[in-house]
Structures are given as C-alpha cells and as structure tokens.
Motif scaffolding. Sequence first.
Motif, mmCIF file in Angstrom:
data_model
loop_
_atom_site.group_PDB
_atom_site.id
_atom_site.type_symbol
_atom_site.label_atom_id
_atom_site.label_comp_id
_atom_site.label_asym_id
_atom_site.label_seq_id
_atom_site.Cartn_x
_atom_site.Cartn_y
_atom_site.Cartn_z
ATOM 1 N N VAL A 276 -21.736 -14.460 33.564
ATOM 2 C CA VAL A 276 -21.591 -15.455 34.634
ATOM 3 C C VAL A 276 -22.694 -15.202 35.656
ATOM 4 O O VAL A 276 -22.652 -14.229 36.403
ATOM 5 N N GLU A 277 -23.665 -16.078 35.690
ATOM 6 C CA GLU A 277 -24.870 -15.846 36.477
ATOM 7 C C GLU A 277 -25.073 -16.924 37.548
ATOM 8 O O GLU A 277 -24.441 -17.982 37.535
ATOM 9 N N GLY A 278 -26.000 -16.645 38.464
ATOM 10 C CA GLY A 278 -26.381 -17.633 39.470
ATOM 11 C C GLY A 278 -25.215 -18.037 40.362
ATOM 12 O O GLY A 278 -24.406 -17.211 40.757
ATOM 13 N N VAL A 279 -25.143 -19.329 40.680
ATOM 14 C CA VAL A 279 -24.113 -19.822 41.605
ATOM 15 C C VAL A 279 -22.821 -20.211 40.900
ATOM 16 O O VAL A 279 -21.937 -20.818 41.501
ATOM 17 N N GLN A 280 -22.702 -19.847 39.627
ATOM 18 C CA GLN A 280 -21.494 -20.187 38.883
ATOM 19 C C GLN A 280 -20.272 -19.429 39.422
ATOM 20 O O GLN A 280 -20.376 -18.301 39.897
ATOM 21 N N ASN A 281 -19.113 -20.082 39.341
ATOM 22 C CA ASN A 281 -17.819 -19.448 39.584
ATOM 23 C C ASN A 281 -17.107 -19.300 38.249
ATOM 24 O O ASN A 281 -17.367 -20.052 37.305
ATOM 25 N N SER A 282 -16.202 -18.320 38.161
ATOM 26 C CA SER A 282 -15.425 -18.144 36.938
ATOM 27 C C SER A 282 -14.081 -17.533 37.285
ATOM 28 O O SER A 282 -13.987 -16.682 38.175
ATOM 29 N N VAL A 283 -13.049 -17.990 36.584
ATOM 30 C CA VAL A 283 -11.699 -17.487 36.808
ATOM 31 C C VAL A 283 -11.110 -17.082 35.466
ATOM 32 O O VAL A 283 -11.120 -17.860 34.508
ATOM 33 N N SER A 284 -10.610 -15.847 35.388
ATOM 34 C CA SER A 284 -9.955 -15.340 34.184
ATOM 35 C C SER A 284 -8.474 -15.145 34.503
ATOM 36 O O SER A 284 -8.117 -14.386 35.403
ATOM 37 N N ILE A 285 -7.620 -15.858 33.764
ATOM 38 C CA ILE A 285 -6.177 -15.821 34.005
ATOM 39 C C ILE A 285 -5.506 -15.127 32.828
ATOM 40 O O ILE A 285 -5.596 -15.593 31.692
ATOM 41 N N ALA A 286 -4.859 -13.993 33.092
ATOM 42 C CA ALA A 286 -4.138 -13.260 32.052
ATOM 43 C C ALA A 286 -2.711 -13.800 31.978
ATOM 44 O O ALA A 286 -1.998 -13.836 32.982
ATOM 45 N N THR A 287 -2.287 -14.238 30.784
ATOM 46 C CA THR A 287 -0.950 -14.803 30.598
ATOM 47 C C THR A 287 -0.215 -14.056 29.486
ATOM 48 O O THR A 287 -0.835 -13.364 28.673
ATOM 49 N N ASP A 288 1.106 -14.257 29.447
ATOM 50 C CA ASP A 288 1.892 -13.518 28.447
ATOM 51 C C ASP A 288 1.833 -14.139 27.060
ATOM 52 O O ASP A 288 2.004 -13.444 26.059
ATOM 53 N N LEU A 289 1.554 -15.441 26.941
ATOM 54 C CA LEU A 289 1.529 -16.095 25.635
ATOM 55 C C LEU A 289 0.108 -16.355 25.139
ATOM 56 O O LEU A 289 -0.231 -16.052 24.003
ATOM 57 N N LEU A 290 -0.726 -16.921 25.995
ATOM 58 C CA LEU A 290 -2.076 -17.296 25.584
ATOM 59 C C LEU A 290 -3.065 -16.150 25.632
ATOM 60 O O LEU A 290 -4.139 -16.230 25.055
ATOM 61 N N GLY A 291 -2.706 -15.089 26.341
ATOM 62 C CA GLY A 291 -3.683 -14.042 26.593
ATOM 63 C C GLY A 291 -4.566 -14.452 27.755
ATOM 64 O O GLY A 291 -4.101 -15.061 28.717
ATOM 65 N N ASN A 292 -5.855 -14.159 27.664
ATOM 66 C CA ASN A 292 -6.771 -14.478 28.765
ATOM 67 C C ASN A 292 -7.394 -15.856 28.601
ATOM 68 O O ASN A 292 -7.920 -16.195 27.548
ATOM 69 N N ILE A 293 -7.324 -16.639 29.677
ATOM 70 C CA ILE A 293 -7.978 -17.949 29.733
ATOM 71 C C ILE A 293 -9.109 -17.851 30.743
ATOM 72 O O ILE A 293 -8.910 -17.349 31.850
ATOM 73 N N GLN A 294 -10.295 -18.335 30.387
ATOM 74 C CA GLN A 294 -11.411 -18.290 31.322
ATOM 75 C C GLN A 294 -11.927 -19.685 31.611
ATOM 76 O O GLN A 294 -12.194 -20.466 30.695
ATOM 77 N N LEU A 295 -12.039 -20.010 32.897
ATOM 78 C CA LEU A 295 -12.617 -21.269 33.356
ATOM 79 C C LEU A 295 -13.906 -20.953 34.092
ATOM 80 O O LEU A 295 -13.979 -19.982 34.844
ATOM 81 N N GLN A 296 -14.923 -21.784 33.894
ATOM 82 C CA GLN A 296 -16.221 -21.499 34.506
ATOM 83 C C GLN A 296 -16.931 -22.790 34.856
ATOM 84 O O GLN A 296 -16.817 -23.793 34.150
ATOM 85 N N GLY A 297 -17.658 -22.771 35.962
ATOM 86 C CA GLY A 297 -18.425 -23.944 36.356
ATOM 87 C C GLY A 297 -18.996 -23.775 37.745
ATOM 88 O O GLY A 297 -18.846 -22.723 38.376
ATOM 89 N N PRO A 298 -19.657 -24.828 38.261
ATOM 90 C CA PRO A 298 -20.234 -24.742 39.608
ATOM 91 C C PRO A 298 -19.143 -24.649 40.663
ATOM 92 O O PRO A 298 -18.202 -25.435 40.666
ATOM 93 N N GLY A 299 -19.286 -23.686 41.562
ATOM 94 C CA GLY A 299 -18.229 -23.445 42.533
ATOM 95 C C GLY A 299 -18.449 -24.098 43.877
ATOM 96 O O GLY A 299 -17.599 -23.998 44.762
ATOM 97 N N ALA A 300 -19.572 -24.747 44.078
ATOM 98 C CA ALA A 300 -19.843 -25.356 45.375
ATOM 99 C C ALA A 300 -20.856 -26.477 45.178
ATOM 100 O O ALA A 300 -21.335 -26.718 44.077
ATOM 101 N N GLY A 301 -21.162 -27.155 46.271
ATOM 102 C CA GLY A 301 -22.123 -28.245 46.216
ATOM 103 C C GLY A 301 -21.458 -29.581 46.452
ATOM 104 O O GLY A 301 -20.239 -29.729 46.375
ATOM 105 N N MET A 302 -22.282 -30.565 46.736
ATOM 106 C CA MET A 302 -21.791 -31.889 47.102
ATOM 107 C C MET A 302 -20.900 -32.505 46.039
ATOM 108 O O MET A 302 -19.749 -32.875 46.292
#
Length: 403
Positions: A276-302
């Motif tokens: 995860v580089e530059g101005v990207q944001n990323s969220v990793s959610i640990a769950t009991d059934l799915l395991g880890n889910i990762q969402l990623q994308g631009p975190g700011a800007g117009m």
Amino acid sequence: MSSINIALLGYGTVGKGVYKTIESHQERLQQLLGKPVKVVAILVQDKTKHIIPSKEVLFTTNFDEITRIPNLHIVIDAIVGKEPGFSYLKIAIEKGCHVITANKEMFAFHGSELQSQAKKKGVSIGFEATVAGGVPVIQTIKQLLQVNHILKVEAILNGTSNFILSNMRIEGTSFEETLQLAKEHGYAEADPTNDIQGYDAFYKGMVLSQLIFQKQPSVEEVKRKGITNILAMQIEIAESAGLRFKHIVSLFKQGEEVHCKVEPVLVTEEHPFYQVEGVQNSVSIATDLLGNIQLQGPGAGMFPTASAVLEDLIQLNRTSIVEPSFKEWTDSSETSAKWVLFCDTYQLVAFQETIHVVDRIHKKAVVVESKDEVIASFQSAYPDIEYYALKGPYESKVATVSV
C-alpha cells in the motif's frame, strides 16, 4: 417532478467536489432515487472568496437562512472542526432533515449523540466520508458483514503520512524534504500537524470504534504516535531487511475495554499493507467466518470524498441495518509480539538478558520478542531508543551482526 433538495455546508475542496458530482451524475442519481437531486443552498464563511455556481442556489454566510428553506430534505456537512458543524447538524436533524457528514473530527467526538438524535427524529445520518475517503469501509461493515463477527481492524487511514513514508523509502529523502514535496503536491496542508502527528487517523479510528463496538476508548487511553521521528537511515535499514514503515490504526476489544492504537509500525512482505503505497488508504478487517477482508483505494481528494458522500445519499432511505457484531480479540501476539529497536551497539548489550533478541538486522537495529509492558518499561529506561511493532510473519533474512 419534485426534487430532493440539499443544503451544502462548506464549499472548499470537498464541497465543490460534491456539487460538481451531483451535476455530472444527475442522470444516474435520478435513476437510483426517482427524482432530481438539487443543491438549493450553500453555506460559506466568506462569499468574496467563492464564485457562485448558479443563480438558483442560495449562497449565504448565515445558517439561519438555510433553516428557513421550505422542503429542505438533506444537509451535507463539508466543513472542518468540531464547531460549528456539530451545532448546525443538531439543528438540521431537529428540523427533520437527513444529514451526511465528511467531518471526521466532529463526528469522532459527537457522532454518537447525533446518531441518537437522528434515531429519535426518524431521520438518517451518513458518515462514510469521515473514515477513508472513497474506500467504502462504513457501508461494508454496516451492510455486508451482518453475519460475521468482527475481531479486529487494522488500517492505513492517512494518505499524507503514507505518501511521506513511501517517498522517503523510494527516493531516500529526509522527512522534512518529503513533507515539503507533499505540500507541493497538495497532499499536506500548510499546517500538517493533524496528519503527521496521527490526529487525523485517531479521529477516524474513533469513528470506527463507535460503529463496530458501540463505544470508544477514552482519549487518554489511546496510544497515538506520529511519524516525525522516523529517520531516512531507519527506513534504509528496514528496507534492507525486507521491512517497510506504515502508519497504522489498530482496533480490537479485550474484556470490557476497546483498544485503539495509532502508531508507525514495520510490516513484512507478507503483511497486507506492504504494497500500500503513496496516498492510498487500506483497511483490513479480521472476521470469524471470512477471515481477513482488505479494502483499498484513495483516501482523500475532491472526487473520492464526493463519491463517499453520494453513496451515503443513495443509502439514506434504505431499510435500517442491524448494528455490526464483534467478538473479543484473543490473538496471543497482542501480549507477546515482535519489535524492531534502533539503537547503538553498546546499548544492545544492556538489554540482551531481559529481552529475547530474534535477529540483528544491522549494527544499529535488532528484532526482539517481548510483551508490551516489558517494552514500555524498557522504553522508559532508554528513552533515546526508537522502537516499532513488527507486523506480519518474520524470519531472519540478514546475517547476524555481532555485538
């Protein structure tokens, strides 16, 4: 055909993005909502600093004028700071308006109160844009994880800090040089304190805590550390061992306590945030059934933030969603974890008997394994030593350096 009437509070980067996106995506909005979407009023602090986008829009510095608009349906908050946004939204909710906010600081401290008031008045409140810009974290948790129990969340939530750490590593520049570059690119404000000292990420972590656990830790209990002490030399040493600095928010619950940390850490190549580089944001959610889910994308800007606001707009009248569920986090690594310590050779000798040395990656850096409380007491005894949690599977990759 009647329209959905919106008042927009604030006309800076976010406000302009929302207005432009409503105009450019009007046909799609009408398909989804069955009615035209119309910005009928814009609140600004100083009218002389703006160009009125349309003669049909009330352009005002007086919020009272907005409250007198007949058939006002939605108020969108695109201003910053706890006030006056909090007071404005309370009034809007009391008048029966739905509200959407991109104001992370205000919502971190007053979100629970606003949600309670909205529930009593039978209106909705959207806050997707308060956490990770265009990354749909809130809606994912609210709508797509209703069966799963959430165990833990780790996230990169500040694009400015991530850009600085990435660029220092890639270009070999100092923190000060890279911060100036971030300002030139528009990634950092003239006063970047909120970003580089971790306040921005802290606000976002508190919003997520309230959403997931229905409670927040006290401000005094949150560990918040910025990135200003990280040296180019430390980044170079870490890179030689296959490690990268990332500024991460961690959220989990143990017993009755919600724990929130905002701190720079070192991640291994196997960690989901390594790339995860530059101005990207990323969220990793640990769950009991799915395991880890990762969402990623631009975190700011117009337009990423405008996207989050408009996605909230579409969801306002949807069926109410059950509150997210969670389980206590029990990973033993929270009590015994690996750390990277940056220190001189003579200092290594001082603690070898009390802290287990896993690897010596440089004459000025070691990987150790220890409990949090031991590391905390060690840091008190040796305040000149910088130490960072190590996340991800780690195996020795560098020849041992003798003391």
